[in-house]
Design a protein around this motif. Sequence first.
Motif, PDB file in Angstrom:
ATOM      1  N   GLN A 360      23.841 -22.278  19.898  1.00  0.00           N
ATOM      2  CA  GLN A 360      24.982 -22.730  19.311  1.00  0.00           C
ATOM      3  C   GLN A 360      24.107 -23.438  17.959  1.00  0.00           C
ATOM      4  O   GLN A 360      24.734 -23.342  17.114  1.00  0.00           O
ATOM      5  CB  GLN A 360      25.729 -23.903  19.970  1.00  0.00           C
ATOM      6  N   GLU A 361      22.968 -23.849  18.228  1.00  0.00           N
ATOM      7  CA  GLU A 361      22.688 -24.681  17.169  1.00  0.00           C
ATOM      8  C   GLU A 361      21.911 -23.713  16.253  1.00  0.00           C
ATOM      9  O   GLU A 361      21.194 -24.357  15.154  1.00  0.00           O
ATOM     10  CB  GLU A 361      21.532 -25.863  17.920  1.00  0.00           C
ATOM     11  N   GLY A 362      21.487 -22.677  16.464  1.00  0.00           N
ATOM     12  CA  GLY A 362      20.938 -21.516  15.623  1.00  0.00           C
ATOM     13  C   GLY A 362      19.553 -21.789  15.811  1.00  0.00           C
ATOM     14  O   GLY A 362      18.711 -21.326  14.851  1.00  0.00           O
ATOM     15  N   LYS A 363      19.027 -22.461  17.082  1.00  0.00           N
ATOM     16  CA  LYS A 363      17.455 -22.722  17.134  1.00  0.00           C
ATOM     17  C   LYS A 363      16.640 -21.826  17.959  1.00  0.00           C
ATOM     18  O   LYS A 363      15.502 -21.981  18.010  1.00  0.00           O
ATOM     19  CB  LYS A 363      17.185 -24.229  17.629  1.00  0.00           C
ATOM     20  N   SER A 364      17.345 -20.895  18.395  1.00  0.00           N
ATOM     21  CA  SER A 364      16.469 -19.826  19.485  1.00  0.00           C
ATOM     22  C   SER A 364      14.949 -19.407  19.090  1.00  0.00           C
ATOM     23  O   SER A 364      14.233 -19.478  19.822  1.00  0.00           O
ATOM     24  CB  SER A 364      17.166 -18.675  19.742  1.00  0.00           C
ATOM     25  N   ALA A 365      15.227 -18.932  17.830  1.00  0.00           N
ATOM     26  CA  ALA A 365      13.825 -18.304  17.121  1.00  0.00           C
ATOM     27  C   ALA A 365      12.691 -19.381  17.150  1.00  0.00           C
ATOM     28  O   ALA A 365      11.537 -19.090  17.000  1.00  0.00           O
ATOM     29  CB  ALA A 365      14.166 -17.756  15.859  1.00  0.00           C
ATOM     30  N   GLN A 366      13.094 -20.717  17.126  1.00  0.00           N
ATOM     31  CA  GLN A 366      11.952 -21.838  16.817  1.00  0.00           C
ATOM     32  C   GLN A 366      11.510 -22.413  18.465  1.00  0.00           C
ATOM     33  O   GLN A 366      10.716 -23.042  18.609  1.00  0.00           O
ATOM     34  CB  GLN A 366      12.506 -23.079  16.126  1.00  0.00           C
ATOM     35  N   ILE A 367      12.286 -21.785  19.426  1.00  0.00           N
ATOM     36  CA  ILE A 367      11.618 -22.149  20.575  1.00  0.00           C
ATOM     37  C   ILE A 367      10.619 -21.310  21.209  1.00  0.00           C
ATOM     38  O   ILE A 367      10.670 -19.970  20.927  1.00  0.00           O
ATOM     39  CB  ILE A 367      12.551 -22.172  21.565  1.00  0.00           C
ATOM     40  N   SER A 368       9.508 -21.795  21.678  1.00  0.00           N
ATOM     41  CA  SER A 368       8.084 -20.913  22.080  1.00  0.00           C
ATOM     42  C   SER A 368       8.633 -19.764  23.112  1.00  0.00           C
ATOM     43  O   SER A 368       8.447 -18.719  23.102  1.00  0.00           O
ATOM     44  CB  SER A 368       6.951 -21.773  22.527  1.00  0.00           C
ATOM     45  N   TYR A 369       9.330 -20.564  24.077  1.00  0.00           N
ATOM     46  CA  TYR A 369      10.088 -19.381  25.216  1.00  0.00           C
ATOM     47  C   TYR A 369      11.214 -19.841  25.741  1.00  0.00           C
ATOM     48  O   TYR A 369      11.341 -20.556  26.317  1.00  0.00           O
ATOM     49  CB  TYR A 369       8.976 -19.112  26.078  1.00  0.00           C
ATOM     50  N   ILE A 370      12.513 -18.735  25.766  1.00  0.00           N
ATOM     51  CA  ILE A 370      13.481 -19.103  26.293  1.00  0.00           C
ATOM     52  C   ILE A 370      13.403 -18.207  27.740  1.00  0.00           C
ATOM     53  O   ILE A 370      13.598 -16.834  27.394  1.00  0.00           O
ATOM     54  CB  ILE A 370      14.615 -18.592  25.388  1.00  0.00           C
ATOM     55  N   SER A 371      13.503 -18.810  28.895  1.00  0.00           N
ATOM     56  CA  SER A 371      13.498 -17.988  30.110  1.00  0.00           C
ATOM     57  C   SER A 371      14.780 -17.233  30.361  1.00  0.00           C
ATOM     58  O   SER A 371      15.876 -17.949  29.990  1.00  0.00           O
ATOM     59  CB  SER A 371      13.209 -18.807  31.126  1.00  0.00           C
ATOM     60  N   THR A 372      14.813 -15.916  30.892  1.00  0.00           N
ATOM     61  CA  THR A 372      15.960 -15.208  31.221  1.00  0.00           C
ATOM     62  C   THR A 372      16.622 -15.703  32.461  1.00  0.00           C
ATOM     63  O   THR A 372      17.631 -15.093  32.932  1.00  0.00           O
ATOM     64  CB  THR A 372      15.593 -13.898  31.056  1.00  0.00           C
ATOM     65  N   GLY A 373      15.997 -16.560  33.224  1.00  0.00           N
ATOM     66  CA  GLY A 373      16.393 -16.655  34.405  1.00  0.00           C
ATOM     67  C   GLY A 373      16.887 -18.062  34.947  1.00  0.00           C
ATOM     68  O   GLY A 373      16.139 -19.156  34.488  1.00  0.00           O
ATOM     69  N   GLY A 374      17.967 -18.468  34.899  1.00  0.00           N
ATOM     70  CA  GLY A 374      18.987 -19.521  35.360  1.00  0.00           C
ATOM     71  C   GLY A 374      18.361 -20.424  36.604  1.00  0.00           C
ATOM     72  O   GLY A 374      17.331 -21.027  36.729  1.00  0.00           O
ATOM     73  N   GLY A 375      18.791 -19.550  37.962  1.00  0.00           N
ATOM     74  CA  GLY A 375      18.394 -20.141  39.020  1.00  0.00           C
ATOM     75  C   GLY A 375      16.955 -19.898  39.543  1.00  0.00           C
ATOM     76  O   GLY A 375      16.394 -20.594  39.808  1.00  0.00           O
ATOM     77  N   ALA A 376      16.295 -18.775  38.797  1.00  0.00           N
ATOM     78  CA  ALA A 376      15.097 -18.544  39.107  1.00  0.00           C
ATOM     79  C   ALA A 376      14.094 -19.477  38.315  1.00  0.00           C
ATOM     80  O   ALA A 376      12.949 -19.912  38.901  1.00  0.00           O
ATOM     81  CB  ALA A 376      14.714 -17.063  38.476  1.00  0.00           C
ATOM     82  N   PHE A 377      14.507 -19.621  37.295  1.00  0.00           N
ATOM     83  CA  PHE A 377      13.428 -20.771  36.445  1.00  0.00           C
ATOM     84  C   PHE A 377      13.785 -21.959  37.060  1.00  0.00           C
ATOM     85  O   PHE A 377      12.603 -22.795  37.342  1.00  0.00           O
ATOM     86  CB  PHE A 377      14.401 -20.798  34.884  1.00  0.00           C
TER      87      PHE A 377
END
Length: 401
Positions: A360-377
């Motif tokens: 929502q903040e348009g900041k995804s590209a500036q995060i080193s890693y966004i995990s694809t796993g909610g529960g797994a993470f």
Amino acid sequence: MSIKYIDTVELKGKRVFLRVDFNVPLDPEGNITDDTRIESVLPTIKYCLDQGAVLTIASHLGRPKGKVDKKLSLAPVARRLGELLEKEVGFLNDCLGPEVERTVSGLKPGEVALLENLRFHPGEEKNDPDFARSLAKVAELYVNDAFAVSHRAHASVAAIIRFIDECAAGLLMKEELDCFDQAMENPQRPMVTVIGGAKISGKLETLKNILKKVDKLIIGGGMAFTFLKAQDYQVGKSLVEEDLLKRASEIIGLSREKQIRLYLPVDCVIADRFSPDAESKVVPAQEIPEEWMGMDTGPATNLLFSEVMADARTIIWNGPMGVFEMEAFSKGTRSMASCLADSPAFTVVGGGDTIAAVRQEGKSAQISYISTGGGAFLELLEGKELPGIKALKEKTKGESF
Ligand code: AMP
């Protein structure tokens, strides 16, 4: 003992069963509204096809509860995958059976087919060995690239491994586990973890495990009020888990013992009711009136948290700082998203709400890693071994003897 990845395996001419997470959001007409989950496994799919594998892809979609539900068919995903790959993707009306076996045996190296929703059969969620054995019939090599499902002992993630001689993990799994390891097991210090969200109850194990690793711990969101109340603050009608006040005190005590710096909100945005158009104001955390509730971190807290993270070299974040779904109470979460995005630290974000806030903040590209796993993470944060990963590890161990 680590697991084997596909980049160390001979794929040429091999029949590969690839488990992915294509559990994409659909609108009421059945159109895919976000194809991030498809995009995230494209590197593995392309790698297998470039290496000349014969690829059969399997996934679940939604919760059909072991019955065929045409609204949860993977057919639209096959079409979207074909567009993204610029290649024909065959779609099979079931995930097992003689017809599936016949079609897959007719595929040539470099060709790809997607099976129908695994959860149309009750055996998938029951981790049924007979179901797993039938799935395994089409493959010589099993590849798990479904990190987000690997915390579930389901047939296509766990039981299947017994029935295919060679097993490996895909490139998304590699990225997930490598990044988690870099952030949690071998972090550059100072390492800061930010935990928010509604309740402590869902994150007690996470907090306990994190206390073994972090230098600084930031607690925001609804759960902060149980910690504040545990220190005798009056928190009005804020979300409090009365039965966990003692546990919250223990966590505060443990952090002191371990010399971990623990930060709680010093001010809050409070509201007279839980509503987007409630009356709201900012007060010090010590001054929440009886009839009001804490909905977000206040400006002083947002500044404090940004100062805490200024020298961080690793930051892990899970859980919003406030009721971010309501615009009036989203500033704390948005400020946190900006802090991580602007930080030179290695930053890892996980959990559905937290990722949504970063997007929502348009900041995804500036995060080193966004995990694809909610529960797994979250389960990795709790220090648990995921059943899907455990099964792969045991297989790798067995192969090396
Ligand atoms: P979780 O699934 O535990 O990460 O919790 C996410 C939810 O926590 C979101 O829906 C937020 O609206 C909610 N939340 C965050 N802060 C508060 C708060 N102060 N009071 C009530 N709910 C909150």
